[in-house]
Design a protein around this motif. Structure first.
Motif, PDB file in Angstrom:
ATOM      1  N   LEU A 165      -2.923  -1.754  -9.973  1.00  0.00           N
ATOM      2  CA  LEU A 165      -1.930  -2.543 -10.692  1.00  0.00           C
ATOM      3  C   LEU A 165      -1.895  -3.981 -10.181  1.00  0.00           C
ATOM      4  N   THR A 183       0.802  -1.219   0.000  1.00  0.00           N
ATOM      5  CA  THR A 183       0.000   0.000   0.000  1.00  0.00           C
ATOM      6  C   THR A 183       0.832   1.265   0.000  1.00  0.00           C
ATOM      7  N   ARG A 184       1.978   1.253   0.690  1.00  0.00           N
ATOM      8  CA  ARG A 184       2.636   2.533   0.913  1.00  0.00           C
ATOM      9  C   ARG A 184       4.088   2.622   0.488  1.00  0.00           C
ATOM     10  N   GLU A 185       4.693   1.496   0.114  1.00  0.00           N
ATOM     11  CA  GLU A 185       6.110   1.579  -0.248  1.00  0.00           C
ATOM     12  C   GLU A 185       6.277   2.520  -1.435  1.00  0.00           C
ATOM     13  N   ILE A 186       5.531   2.225  -2.493  1.00  0.00           N
ATOM     14  CA  ILE A 186       5.488   3.154  -3.617  1.00  0.00           C
ATOM     15  C   ILE A 186       4.026   3.529  -3.754  1.00  0.00           C
ATOM     16  N   SER A 187       3.675   4.596  -3.089  1.00  0.00           N
ATOM     17  CA  SER A 187       2.272   4.991  -3.100  1.00  0.00           C
ATOM     18  C   SER A 187       1.856   5.227  -4.537  1.00  0.00           C
ATOM     19  N   LEU A 188       0.654   4.901  -4.830  1.00  0.00           N
ATOM     20  CA  LEU A 188       0.028   5.142  -6.131  1.00  0.00           C
ATOM     21  C   LEU A 188       0.415   4.149  -7.223  1.00  0.00           C
ATOM     22  N   ARG A 189       1.308   3.212  -6.932  1.00  0.00           N
ATOM     23  CA  ARG A 189       1.621   2.296  -8.024  1.00  0.00           C
ATOM     24  C   ARG A 189       0.808   1.013  -7.912  1.00  0.00           C
ATOM     25  N   ARG A 190       0.865   0.389  -6.771  1.00  0.00           N
ATOM     26  CA  ARG A 190       0.314  -0.964  -6.679  1.00  0.00           C
ATOM     27  C   ARG A 190      -1.180  -0.996  -6.446  1.00  0.00           C
ATOM     28  N   ILE A 191      -1.662  -0.007  -5.726  1.00  0.00           N
ATOM     29  CA  ILE A 191      -3.103   0.050  -5.526  1.00  0.00           C
ATOM     30  C   ILE A 191      -3.612   1.413  -5.954  1.00  0.00           C
ATOM     31  N   ASN A 192      -4.873   1.459  -6.318  1.00  0.00           N
ATOM     32  CA  ASN A 192      -5.487   2.707  -6.753  1.00  0.00           C
ATOM     33  C   ASN A 192      -6.776   2.867  -5.964  1.00  0.00           C
ATOM     34  N   LEU A 193      -6.731   3.741  -4.988  1.00  0.00           N
ATOM     35  CA  LEU A 193      -7.901   3.890  -4.124  1.00  0.00           C
ATOM     36  C   LEU A 193      -9.036   4.588  -4.857  1.00  0.00           C
ATOM     37  N   ALA A 194      -8.682   5.424  -5.821  1.00  0.00           N
ATOM     38  CA  ALA A 194      -9.725   6.157  -6.547  1.00  0.00           C
ATOM     39  C   ALA A 194     -10.505   5.197  -7.447  1.00  0.00           C
ATOM     40  N   ALA A 195      -9.783   4.293  -8.092  1.00  0.00           N
ATOM     41  CA  ALA A 195     -10.431   3.327  -8.977  1.00  0.00           C
ATOM     42  C   ALA A 195      -9.857   1.949  -8.657  1.00  0.00           C
TER      43      ALA A 195
END
Lengths: 864, 734
Positions: free
Chosen positions: A236, A219-231
């Motif tokens: 990924l 969730t947080r190591e590389i924020s925005l890459r592995r999970i997408n909270l918006a969609a």
């Protein structure tokens, strides 16, 4: 002539490749020396004849019966009533609207065959509104208590159902729901993201030993890459897993799968971390516990149920990772369906969380006609293994010949070859107990002790090194020799070893702590040598195929954290002592680990020497592994294969051939007070040990159950000693007088080219794999072209001496045969010799060539 | 601090006896440590890494990688960074870190000027490197680009907000850009209002930059493991002007050069690709990085390009040649952000090792390093005046002096702070976090000013929301209004009543007064009549008493006169007497008559009086009632007034809200209408473009056809000519 004799017939290929296949039975037939050609032909003919003789008529009979039998068996299959049905699980508890339970109904027939009849039974939920059934699956419908009635033919079983919280929809938990998906989908295996550096930039802890870390990385190591909270559906991790975008690991699951739904729901809830205490899995149950499948292609479902620390349970069949230890006999797919293959047995395993459990599946051919033929039972070993054979429908081989037994037992017990005198004596004896007497005689020989001193020296890694001086090594070896020759029980010896303190000269067993100074490695070695377990995996992650977790590992290592070392006066000596300080920290989080016995208690060790505590526990009957391990090591020595194989690879996923036998052997070991001789007597006097290598149709496929003797290449030291012995030569090794045997070498560091080539243990690790018994090309080449054999044949000048003594070539050949392979030459072999004698004017060269060829033969370098 | 101590010591003779703070020196304190820990390898014989640490001179000379001690600044000293394991290779190799107290000694020694022995003087003041103030801030454009009216319809509305890590502010205008799911949001930093939405259907933007003049906005991003590209918009119009690159994974870092001639981008593919903005062609590739490209930035003067990766690799390149200029080693983990100071002389980098490092561009030295956020710094940005803002995994956003002095730590966000930007125009800091919260802070006092929405709802939703709010407001407003009207009415009626009552009272009072007058008059009359009656009775009585005597005197006189007719006098007296009698009699008679009359009218009058008095009494009662009513009405009126006074502000507020909501509703209606029209216009434009394109194509085709026809004509002509020539030749032969 020389070339014609020797070079045309290199047996290297067959030695290197075919012998490796470990194929039993026909060693003698395939000896490739030209001397043997005739013999081979004859033997082959004999074999064919005997096979036909033995099997032709029964085979005819059987095939006749088969025609009848098939109709009969079909009729039987339809008509036969099972003796009982087993329903799994034995109670059903559904506790929330996500919960469900798969059902399994197994019919057991009189002949032991089992069948998965879940789809054929009549299932009635009472009251009906309690639960909804879809196929094999029960889903909660309304809260309440009730029962599930299972009816198959006239057999009936009832299972209690309780449903609570059918309206309760618990949120997806990262640890309980998401992590198992990674495990099931293979995301966190060592070859994928579980690798220590991860894969393609993303790392998960190997088999999920660090869920908090995994949560962070996801969730947080590389924020925005592995999970997408918006969609969430564009995350990924989902795209990768479903193969929607390029993924080195390919598609792991479908987007309409349960796994996808779990991950998506979790993401839609904004990927929350678990709060508070999360229940842990306390045990795992794989059903059915055993099954006997008849006929290739027969299928049987399994179900897996996990029990949690909060008392709840869960059907984790869809989340468990399945594997079979013998895919040839039974494969299991990841849905949990076992498909029978070739005749044999397979251990079907389910892994979930940190637990691995297994069930035994036996596969029988559909048309197998088998009638157990009664054979004598020498002792409990036979009794227990015969039970297994019956289950497997295996008829063990016949007993081996006296010649074979003499050679086999002498090599195994004493590590030498019988002399021609011993051969004659044994063969001439008419005593019905002569085999047992032979065993007794052999056990009293000093070579027996030497052999076991060598084996223990390997396990204790007695080897000079930068840390351990040569003098220490010798003292250590002498100590070991003294202990074993004076018959100190192994438990006492191990206790003394592990608790030893003082100078490495003054008290040699302290060398144990000098050979390996690392706390973790020491504890690993103790587990591997004395309990037969490889816990190394658990250093970095929970053991994938066993019960050991990182907690277990570091708690066990804590016993060895307080070994202090200091220099002694003599720079070659060191002093080992117990110190007051020293702890082991868990690598994830850095907790100080309290000492805990492997699979046992956490003892109160205030003010005590931790080693004293662990040594006492190790050798006590409370420890289920020590005696079993010793029994298994001894067994493996005599059979080339452990009841648990490898002997130092005891784990859930590597079940023993016969639990009953291993248990019995262990309890005998304890009751004999760890008296090796008594124990070896049991083993060698068993009929099992004395079986022939010749197989019959029922056991020809069996490589594991000891239903026939195995061909074993003679280990390096013994082989060299044997060559030396039969050629009447002497060897010189460092620190030993001329004529000493290789078995007596004290230091693992000492080796010759021959010993190295034939896989002498270097004693650099405790692994049983240190001793290499696999034949290979360089061994064959060394025997053929290397100096050892040729030199020894020349140096010993046996042929020359015998010729001088006036022995005929026939007599000399006979002696060579007796010395080397413990038998007389066959007529064909003699006549071949005669043929060549007629062609040559140098009988000495011819006989030496024959001797050389004999030493190169597989019959010689194998124990059979 | 040491100076302070010195001053204190001088000022306080009482303490002068005490030892001054001991000098940490190489000979006394540091050498023993280095001897024990380092000299096994770094000695005059072995000189690992060409460094000898056994004596001061050689240590200060440094090793193969230059000076290892920077007197006065431990954080810039290579040796210190290695022994504290802040940089690789950690020292001593494959061993645990040196004990903290020993490290502290080394640090104090370096910070104290790295003195050799007690008699050494610190040269720090002379040598200490300083982060010089920024020399230029660039040139403000004449017309600062701000978005015109833009479509506020979200391109990719989501119900849930995603993490926000890319924020950028226009260098010259009060404008911030925020990377959101498939779109870039433009917010005014002064009003904190949404002013535009730029669609980014490619995916999630991972890089966001304004051009140096603020006229263009660049976003790089895409979809992980699928595709990535860079898009550039005109800030004023919101039109896409460039689409650059075609990565096989999302773009993680991108920037446009100062002269707008080139765009560089980087992705997990580990290659930095530079494109010509005019042609869209690839100019060059930099393949030096061994890990994902996580950040890159062109210097504001356009000379240099800084690129950084996930492994801590940081390189500086010449913009126009692509030649490597510097390799800046230092970061122990992934680099997460790069920012140039406005004068291009200093580059700030930040990374997962928590550090913010400032590099000067002469030699690539680290001029300052400070741990900005424990656990990792996720974003850093220079302000125009050379301060820095940073965000980190400790959930905070911080403002720094360029020397690493913390100026402001803003109120922590809800989750990991991922992005930060500083608006120089409004002196505001915008920070965003993992949960998608975006906050605007005042850089001066650190207060939170506003919160920006990461996922603005659709216009329709906004409209519905506003409408719903309006309806909701009406629900509470209407009763208020009703009550207010009631109260007003009540007050009116009360006021009327009071007035009426007042009239009644006045009338009554008048009536009473007039009645009282009547009473008084009657009383007077009665009294005077009674007097008259009494007088008459007295007259009568008095006359009656003398009349008989008079009569007798007259009769006697008459008799006398008769007797003496000639007596004139007598006659006269007689006459007079008789007259007197007559007169008296008349008077008596008259009095009698009068008395009789009075007797007759008096009861009447009494009756009248009683009536009048009754009248007065009745009216008085009425008056009392009216007066009482008056009091009551006043109270009621006062209550009504109070209620009204109380209600009025409520109502006013409510009305104001209502008006705002109404405005809001009409605004969204308006925006929807605008959006619709805009869409229509776009559609038409697209159609027109399509038509133009088709027409052009047709034209091309026609021209092509014509050309071909001409060619064919030529061919035919040629053939004809050939035939003719042949014919002529044949004829000649003939």
């Amino acid at each position: 002539m020389w070339g014609g004799l020797g070079w045309r017939t290199p047996s290297n290929e067959s030695l290197g490749a075919e012998a490796f296949s470990d194929s039993p039975g026909t060693l003698q037939f395939e000896l490739a020396d030209e001397i043997k050609v005739t013999k081979i032909k004859m033997e082959r003919q004999r074999a064919v004849h005997s096979r036909v003789g033995r099997l032709f008529w029964p085979a005819l009979l059987i095939s006749c019966l088969l025609i009848l039998g098939q109709t009969n068996s079909t009729l039987l299959a339809e008509d036969a009533q099972p003796t009982n049905i087993r329903v799994f699980p034995s109670e059903i508890r559904l506790t929330n609207d996500r919960d469900r339970q798969s059902l399994l109904v197994q019919a057991v027939y009189a002949d032991g065959i089992t069948r998965d009849v879940t789809d054929e039974v009549l299932l009635v939920v009472e009251p009906t509104e309690l639960a909804r059934r879809e196929g094999r699956m029960l889903y909660p419908a309304a809260d309440g208590e009730g029962s599930l009635q299972v009816q198959f033919g006239e057999l009936q079983e009832t299972v209690a159902i309780s449903v609570a919280g059918s309206q309760h929809h618990p949120p997806i938990s990262f640890k309980l729901d998401v992590m198992p998906v990674f495990m099931k989908s293979g995301c966190n295996t060592g070859s994928c993201h579980g690798a220590s550096r991860g894969k393609d930039g993303f790392r998960l802890s190997l088999f999920g030993f660090d869920p908090d870390g995994d949560y962070h990385r996801l969730t947080r190591e590389i924020s925005l890459r592995r999970i997408n909270l918006a969609a969430p559906e564009e995350s990924l991790m989902l795209n990768k897993a479903t193969g929607a975008v390029t993924h080195t690991g390919g598609k792991r699951f479908e987007s309409d799968s349960e796994y996808y739904a779990t991950l998506l729901e979790w993401l839609q809830a904004r990927a929350p971390a678990d709060e508070g205490e999360v229940p842990t899995v306390t045990s795992l149950k794989l059903s059915p516990p055993d099954a006997v499948l008849e006929g290739e292609g027969n299928q049987h479902h399994v179900t897996v149920r996990a029990l949690y620390s909060d008392g709840s349970d869960r059907d984790v069949t869809s989340l468990a990772y399945f594997l079979s230890n013998n895919e040839n006999s039974a494969v299991i797919d990841q849905e949990g369906v076992v498909t029978a293959g070739k005749r044999g047995e397979a251990f079907i395993m389910a892994r979930f969380d940190t637990h691995t459990v297994g069930s035994q599946f036996i596969v029988m051919p559909a048309d197998a006609e088998f009638a157990w033929q009664d054979i004598p039972e020498n002792n409990y070993v036979d009794t227990l293994l015969y039970e297994k054979f019956r289950k497997l429908r295996i008829q063990p081989s016949d007993v081996c010949t006296d010649e074979e037994f003499l050679r086999r037992a002498t090599l195994d017990i004493a590590g030498v070859l019988p002399s021609p005198e011993e051969f004659s004596e044994f063969m001439q004896s008419e005593d019905p107990n002569k085999r047992a007497q032979l065993v007794d005689r052999l056990l009293d020989r000093k070579e027996f002790v030497e052999l076991w001193v060598m084996k223990w020296a390997e396990l204790l890694q007695i080897r000079s090194s930068q840390q351990v001086s040569y003098k220490s090594t010798l003292l250590y070896f002498n100590w070991l020799q003294e202990r074993i020759s004076s018959n100190v029980p192994i438990d006492k010896m191990v206790h003394e070893l592990l608790t030893s303190s003082g100078g490495t000269f003054a008290n040699p067993p302290t060398n144990y702590y000098e050979t390996e100074r690392d706390v973790l490695k020491t504890s690993e070695n103790v587990a591997q040598v004395f309990m037969g377990m490889r816990i190394q995996c658990a250093q970095c992650h929970n053991h994938p195929f066993d019960r050991w977790t990182m907690d277990d590992y570091y708690s066990f290592a804590a016993f060895f954290a307080r070994v202090g070392r200091k220099n002694a006066e003599d720079p070659r000596e060191r002093i080992v002592f117990s110190q007051d300080g020293g702890d082991v920290n868990h690598p994830v989080g850095g907790r100080v680990m309290a000492p805990k016995f492997l699979g046992g208690d956490t003892p109160d060790l205030e003010g005590q020497d931790r080693r004293e505590s662990v040594a006492s526990w190790l050798v006590s009957p409370d420890n289920p592994y020590f005696a079993r391990n010793l029994a298994n090591i001894v067994w493996a020595h005599f059979f080339g294969r452990g009841i648990v194989h490898e002997v130092d690879d005891v784990r859930v996923s590597n079940p023993p051939v016969s639990v009953e036998l291993l248990d019995e052997l262990a309890s005998r070991m304890i009751s004999y007070g760890y008296d090796f001789k008594q124990f070896v007597r049991d083993v060698c006097n068993s009929r099992i040990y004395q079986l022939s290598t010749q197989t019959n149709p029922t056991n020809e496929g069996d490589l594991t159950n000891f239903s026939h003797a195995a061909l074993r290449r003679i280990r390096a030291e013994v082989l060299l000693d044997a060559i030396t012995q039969v050629t009447d030569t002497k060897d010189k090794f460092r620190g030993l007088p001329l004529g000493a045997r290789a078995v007596q070498i004290a230091d693992g560091n000492t080796a010759t080219y021959f010993l190295t080539t034939f896989g002498r243990a270097t004693r650099q690790t405790v692994c049983s794999c240190e001793v290499k018994a696999e034949p290979n090309l360089s061994q064959a080449l060394h025997l053929l072209n290397g100096e050892t054999i040729q030199q020894k044949v020349q140096a010993g000048n046996l042929v020359g001496k015998r010729l001088e003594e006036g022995k005929t070539p026939h007599e000399i050949l006979d002696e060579i045969y007796q010395r080397c392979v413990c038998r007389h030459p066959t007529e064909a072999e003699f006549s071949k010799l005669d043929e060549w004698l007629a062609e040559t004017d140098d009988p000495k060269l011819l006989l030496e060539d024959s001797f050389w060829a004999m030493l190169n033969s597989r019959e010689f370098i194998f124990n059979h | 601090m040491r100076y302070l101590t010195f001053i204190l010591l001088v000022a306080c003779p009482a303490f002068a006896e005490d030892d001054p703070a001991p000098k940490i020196t190489f000979d006394e304190h540091v050498q023993p440590i280095l001897r024990q820990k380092c000299a096994a390898c770094h000695n005059p014989d072995k000189r690992s890494g060409d460094l000898d640490m056994s004596n001061y001179t050689n240590l200060m000379q440094g090793g193969g990688s230059g000076a290892v001690i920077e007197p006065g600044d431990s954080s810039s000293s290579y040796l210190y960074m290695l022994v504290t394991h802040e940089e690789e290779p950690t020292m001593p190799p494959e061993s645990p870190k040196i004990a903290d107290d020993l490290l502290a000694t080394i640090r104090e020694w370096i910070d104290g000027g790295a003195l050799e022995n007690a008699s050494s003087e610190s040269t720090v003041a002379r040598r200490k490197k300083k982060v010089m103030a920024a020399s230029s801030i660039g040139e403000r454009p004449e017309n600062v680009a701000l978005p015109g009216r833009m479509d506020l319809e979200p391109f990719a509305p989501t119900s849930s907000r995603g993490a926000i890590n890319q924020l950028a502010t226009s260098p010259w205008g009060p404008l911030a850009a925020i990377a959101s799911h498939k779109q870039v949001l433009l917010y005014r930093t002064d009003t904190t209002e949404l002013t535009g939405i730029l669609p980014f259907p490619e995916g999630l933007p991972h890089a966001l930059r304004f051009s140096r003049d603020g006229a263009l906005l660049l976003a790089g991003g895409g979809q992980g493991a699928s595709h990535g590209r860079v898009v550039v918009w005109d800030v004023r119009s919101g039109e896409r002007i460039w689409e650059i690159g075609d990565e096989l994974d999302t773009v993680l870092a991108a920037d446009v050069s100062a002269d707008l001639s080139q765009i560089s981008l980087g992705s997990p593919q580990r290659v930095v690709r530079t494109y010509n903005t005019e042609t869209g062609e690839l100019i060059r590739e930099i393949r030096k990085h061994t890990e994902w490209i996580t950040a890159l930035a062109y210097s504001p003067d356009g000379v240099l390009l800084a690129t950084a990766d996930r492994n801590g690799g940081l390189n500086i390149w010449e913009t126009h040649t692509g030649r490597e200029y510097l390799t800046l080693g230092g970061h122990g983990g992934a680099i997460t952000g790069l920012s140039w100071r406005a004068d291009s002389n200093v580059l700030a980098s930040c990374g997962e090792d928590g550090a913010v490092r400032l590099w000067e561009m002469e030699n690539g030295n680290q001029v300052k390093t400070f741990t900005a956020h424990g656990g990792g710094t996720t974003s850093v940005e220079f302000t125009r005046d050379g301060r820095l803002v940073s965000a980190g995994r400790d959930r905070t956003v911080k403002l720094w002096q360029s020397d690493g002095t913390n100026l402001q730590t803003f109120e922590a966000l809800a989750d990991l702070a991922l992005g930060v930007t500083f608006c120089d125009e409004t002196n505001r800091v915008i920070g965003a976090d993992w949960s998608g919260e975006i906050r605007v802070y005042n850089a001066v006092d650190g207060n939170r000013i506003a919160q920006l929405e990461a996922n603005p709802p659709t216009l329709a939703t906004q409209f519905e929301l506003a409408q719903a709010q309006l309806d909701q407001q009406l629900v509470s407003h209407n009763p208020l209004q009703t009550r207010f009207d009631e109260l007003t009415n009540q007050r009116q009626s009360l006021t009327d009543n009071v007035k009426q009552n007042d009239t009644t009272v006045a009338e009554l009072q008048q009536q009473i007064a007039s009645s009282q007058k009547v009473v008084n008059k009657l009383r007077q009359e009665i009294d005077s009549e009674n007097v008259a009656k009494t007088e008459a009775a007295f007259t009568i009585t008095s006359i009656e008493v003398s009349l008989d005597d008079l009569k007798r005197a007259a009769a006697s006189a008459r008799a006398a006169a008769d007797t003496s007719p000639e007596d004139n006098d007598l006659a006269k007296v007689v006459t007079e007497l008789e007259q007197l009698v007559q007169q008296r009699n008349d008077r008596m008679e008259k009095a009698r008559e009068q008395a009789g009359q009075i007797e007759e009218t008096l009861p009447e009058k009494d009756k009248l009086l009683a009536g009048a008095q009754q009248e007065v009494e009745q009216r008085s009662t009425e008056l009392a009632a009216a007066t009482a009513r008056q009091a009551q009405l006043s109270t009621e009126l006062a209550t009504a007034e109070t209620n009204l006074t109380e209600l009025t502000p409520q109502l006013d507020t409510s009305r104001q809200t209502l008006e705002q909501l109404q405005a809001s509703v009409s605004r969204w209606q308006n925006e929807i209408e605008f959006s619709r029209q805009l869409a229509g216009l776009r559609q038409r434009r697209a159609e027109a473009q399509q038509a133009t394109y088709e027409a052009e194509t047709t034209l091309d085709q026609l021209q092509e056809d014509a050309k071909q026809a001409a060619n064919r004509l030529d061919e035919k002509q040629q053939a004809l000519d050939d035939v003719k020539r042949e014919l002529a030749a044949l004829q000649e032969i003939k």
